[in-house]
Each structure stands twice: as C-alpha cells, then as structure tokens.
Design a protein around this motif. Sequence first.
Motif, PDB file in Angstrom:
ATOM      1  N   LYS A  79       3.555   1.661  -1.686  1.00 54.82           N
ATOM      2  CA  LYS A  79       3.926   1.951  -3.082  1.00 54.82           C
ATOM      3  C   LYS A  79       2.788   2.684  -3.793  1.00 54.82           C
ATOM      4  O   LYS A  79       3.022   3.605  -4.571  1.00 54.82           O
ATOM      5  N   THR A  80       1.548   2.260  -3.514  1.00 52.67           N
ATOM      6  CA  THR A  80       0.400   2.944  -4.120  1.00 52.67           C
ATOM      7  C   THR A  80       0.337   4.383  -3.624  1.00 52.67           C
ATOM      8  O   THR A  80       0.121   5.314  -4.405  1.00 52.67           O
ATOM      9  N   ILE A 138       0.850  -1.210   0.000  1.00 52.98           N
ATOM     10  CA  ILE A 138       0.000   0.000   0.000  1.00 52.98           C
ATOM     11  C   ILE A 138       0.881   1.253   0.000  1.00 52.98           C
ATOM     12  O   ILE A 138       0.529   2.271  -0.589  1.00 52.98           O
ATOM     13  N   GLN A 174       2.806   6.641  -5.323  1.00 57.66           N
ATOM     14  CA  GLN A 174       2.359   7.048  -6.666  1.00 57.66           C
ATOM     15  C   GLN A 174       1.366   8.197  -6.579  1.00 57.66           C
ATOM     16  O   GLN A 174       1.275   9.029  -7.466  1.00 57.66           O
ATOM     17  N   GLN A 175       0.601   8.209  -5.470  1.00 56.27           N
ATOM     18  CA  GLN A 175      -0.389   9.283  -5.309  1.00 56.27           C
ATOM     19  C   GLN A 175       0.220  10.538  -4.687  1.00 56.27           C
ATOM     20  O   GLN A 175      -0.492  11.474  -4.350  1.00 56.27           O
TER      21      GLN A 175
END
Length: 324
Positions: free
Chosen positions: A96-97, A94, A100-101
């Motif tokens: 890593k997600t 999570i 990205q955001q």
Amino acid sequence: MRSEILNLLACQPEKYVSGEAISQTLNITRAAVWKQIQSLRESGYEIEAQTKKGYRLVKTPLSLEEWVLKQGLKTQKLGRKIFCFDELSSTNGIAKTLIQQGVEGGAVILARRQTAGRGRMQRVWESPEGGIWMTVILKPQLSLADAAKLTLSTGVALAHACRELYGFEAQMKWPNDLVYQGKKIAGILGEVVGEWNTVQTLILGVGINANLDRKDLSPNIPATTLKQIVGHPVNLNDLVIAFLEALESEVESLEKGDIEGLRERWLAYAAGLGTEVQVERAGQVFKGIFQGISTNGELVLEVNHWEQLFSSGDVRLRSLDGYI
Ligand code: ATP
C-alpha cells in the motif's frame, strides 16, 4: 555488487571465471571479490573455487533470492520489479505504501518473515522463516466486478504451480485457501486499493507454508507445509516463478473476458465438491451440498433442494465429512 558478480559467473555457466577478471571488470580488489564470494556462499550459492582457474557457480540457493528470480522469470509484467525483504510487518502493508509512491503494476513484494501477517477479517496469518510471504500489485484492465475475481485466478495459478512442480493433488478450499487432504498450505488475501474510478489497483497477498516444519506453526490450526508433503525442502524461487507465470496468464485470460474459463479451471481444483458442508455467515449456520461456484465466484450451496449463493466476504466454510 553481488548481482554483478553473479552475472559474470552466469555468463559462462560451465566455466571458471578468474578472480583477476572479476576484479578488473568490476574495478574492485581481489580481496573484495573473495569477500563477496564468501557472502554469496553464506546466502546459499554454491560457488567452486580452484587455484589458477577461478570461480564457478555450481548451484543457486533454495531460499528467496532476487537475482535468481530475475534470471528465471519469463513474464512480461509480473515480477519485472521485485522488492525482497528479510522481515516485514506485512507484505500487503508495504504494498500500500509503494502504491502511494507510484509503483508500477506487476511489482512483487517478498518477505522471508512477517511479524504481522493477516488473513481475512484481520485474522492472524502466521509467517515464520521458510515460507513465501508475498504480495503482487496489479493494475488490471478490468471492471471492479471482474477484478474481484482475481482472487480466484490467484488460487488457480497457485494450485497449478504446485501440481506442476510437485505432482500432488493441491486443491482450492473456497474461497481462498490452498489445501491438501483438508489441511491449509497457503492462503490468499485480495484487497482493492485506492479510487476505483481513477487508477484501478489491486493487491494480492499470498502466504505459502513452503519450507516450514509443522512445528513452526501453532498446533491447533489445520495446516500443513510443502516440505512436509513432498518430504524435502523445495526451491522457493522455482515456486514463485511458476506461480507468477501462471498468474500472468490467468490475468490475461480474465482481461480477454474468459470468465467461464476461470470458473471451470477453479472448479477443476475445488476441494469438497458435491460433499456436505457447513457455511457460517454472521453467526448463522447453513448446511447443504457444495455444488460449485457462480461466475462471480460465489459459493453455490444446495439447501433442501434450493440453491443458495454466498459471497466470500464474511463467510466461513466447514466440511462435515472431513474432505476440506
Ligand atoms: P478458516 O481457515 O478458519 O476456514 P479462513 O479460510 O477465512 O478461515 P483466513 O482468514 O484466510 O482463514 O486465514 C486466517 C486463519 O488461518 C487463522 O485464523 C488461522 O486459523 C489460520 N492460519 C494462520 N496462519 C496460518 C498458516 N501459516 N498456515 C495455515 N493456516 C494459518
């Protein structure tokens, strides 16, 4: 709403806050206040209720609670943003997600359970309820080579926090495990994310067997838990706070270039120094005396009077005389 009620109760720690005052301040009914108090109690907050007087916060829970963490943390960056989940596949995933955001450096992700926790080389990391499964996102002012040393810094911070809070001799097993008497209490998994030339982002996954019973983990792994070592459940919030504060100071010292200091602090916690160990690398086995680590964090092994260096990538360390 929960945190607003907690804030009101925490404003006057020794005193009662009336249901009427809470309902007026937060613009909710008395029944809604009661419901929220019940839900807080179910989460482990001890809240006393007295007719005519109101509510008083007596104790906060041992389990992970974002509000408790925020109240206690004295860090500048780490944990200023906290994401707390009941269950995740993996906190590193999570993270890593979120990167990205565009999440900021210092953000911390916590899960009460992980369904697909991983160690090095994609090995399974068992993560049942009661542990601390966490990832810290860092955007440090460091070169790639120095940022890689943050796994060592994490180990130092973790061993320091455990010794300070519980007083037992927590040690680091090279490269990334916190151990006690040869059994693993916690593991660390550092990963570099994204383009190093642009934004330097690093994630530090930390899994701690805190309030687990030994039977919550597979019987064949050499593991132990903080609850087992200290003899009672520990306060998970206090541990996360102590760890993040220690880690922040380690990151700062690395950013100031104190690499030798990090090496020395790590060695002060090292398990099995000076003992005979076995190192496995790509199917090859090396036996020798564990002499220490280099400033780059490589393991220094004395084999037939020669010093040989091993970097952590695909290497496994085994003790030959039961120290680690
Ligand atoms: P090893 O522990 O075999 O020396 P390692 O230190 O490189 O290897 P990691 O890859 O960091 O190990 O972690 C994965 C290993 O840790 C698993 O193969 C398993 O043996 C063990 N393990 C899995 N879950 C836990 C846990 N909750 N506590 C302690 N050990 C665990």
